[in-house]
Motif scaffolding. Structure first.
Motif: not given
Length: 313
Positions: A28-49
């Motif tokens: 997500s950092f490579k794709l220039k996604i903001s840190k806040m959005v990463i925390g609220m979406t990417v991390v949440s989806f990944a921890t539900s995996a």
């Protein structure tokens, strides 16, 4: 031997989940996604995996009761066991966003899930799409609200400089660990149910639910010990929303999940609704806006009663 497979499966799910979170955040950092959005979406989806893989595996291998009660039991454990133990570590302060957004959304998801299941004894692809769409809408509202409030960001910035090779390797390890972990956990759960003479639903609501809630327990206790107690409550409520919206939503979009165990609709889902609803009076009775140690004790006691009744029935 079934216990061994369950333990090995849970260990692999924890390892796989951790590698998937790290690789997802780095990507997500490579794709220039903001840190806040990463925390609220990417991390949440990944921890539900882990829960998603377990539910999907169970649904595809003819164990829909495990797919459903993996989520229902996990949501019960998040409030009764995880929140209860976290409150025993130290009093948890409750912020306004809990009343305004998080709790109402969690209750909405829980009630909609009950209606979908009660309506025709199954969760069909269209209903899964509705749940997942609700989740996306919730995330959009959450991100907009967070931008106004400028909440603290919890994403590990060191992952911004990870190499592409490492990201690919982490993704590979995470995917393999999640796949085999879900396979072993579901197989072990089926064997344990047969050995104990109980249903798949009981094992899913208790053994599997507790196992998949261990990461949340560890994160919440650490947050409470560091005095980041509002964070621990938000994580648990968010986890319950994601469990219904992403895990059951995505799983049922791939394959219809029928209700094969009567206890799911006659008992387990009412425990989930009761634990969710209980939070409001628990927080509003003295002392207000806090979950104190004695309230944590009440939650853990209620959870123990749920476990005992689950195996007795």
């Amino acid at each position: 031997m079934s216990i061994v497979w369950i333990i090995l499966g849970l260990i692999l799910l924890v390892i796989g989940g951790e590698f998937l979170v790290r690789s997802s955040v780095a990507l997500s950092f490579k794709l220039k996604i903001s840190k806040m959005v990463i925390g609220m979406t990417v991390v949440s989806f990944a921890t539900s995996a882990p829960e998603l893989l377990v539910s999907l595996n169970a649904a595809l291998t003819g164990s829909p009761a495990i797919a459903l009660n993996n989520v229902i039991g996990s949501n019960i454990a998040n409030i009764g066991l995880v929140l209860g133990i976290t409150a025993l570590v130290g009093t948890i302060a409750v912020d306004r966003s809990f009343y305004r957004l998080n709790w109402p959304v969690m209750m909405l998801f829980s009630i909609v899930l009950y209606y979908f299941l009660y309506n025709d004894n199954q969760l069909v692809p269209f209903e899964g799409l509705v749940l997942f769409s609700f989740l996306v809408a919730f995330l959009i509202v959450l991100i907009k609200a967070a931008k106004k409030e400028v909440i603290p960001e919890e994403v590990d910035e060191s992952l911004a400089v990870v190499s592409n090779f490492k990201i690919a390797l982490w993704l590979l390890i995470g995917a393999a660990a999640l796949y085999f972990g879900s396979e072993w956990l579901v197989a072990g759960a089926k064997d344990l149910a047969q050995t104990l003479g109980v249903s798949d639903a009981v094992i899913a609501a208790t053994v599997i639910a507790i196992g998949t809630s261990v990461p949340e327990l560890a994160a919440s206790v650490i947050a409470a010990a560091k005095k980041e107690k509002a964070l621990s409550l938000g994580n648990l409520i968010g986890s319950n929303i994601f469990n219904i919206g992403s895990v059951l939503g995505l799983t049922s979009m791939i394959k219809t999940i029928p209700v094969t165990e009567a206890s799911i609709l006659s008992r387990d889902i009412f425990w989930m609704l009761a634990f969710s609803a209980l939070l409001i009076p628990l927080i509003l009775i003295p002392a207000k806006h806090r979950i104190s140690r004695y309230k944590g004790f009440l939650l853990v006691t209620a959870y123990a009663i749920f476990i005992i009744l689950a195996f007795k029935v």
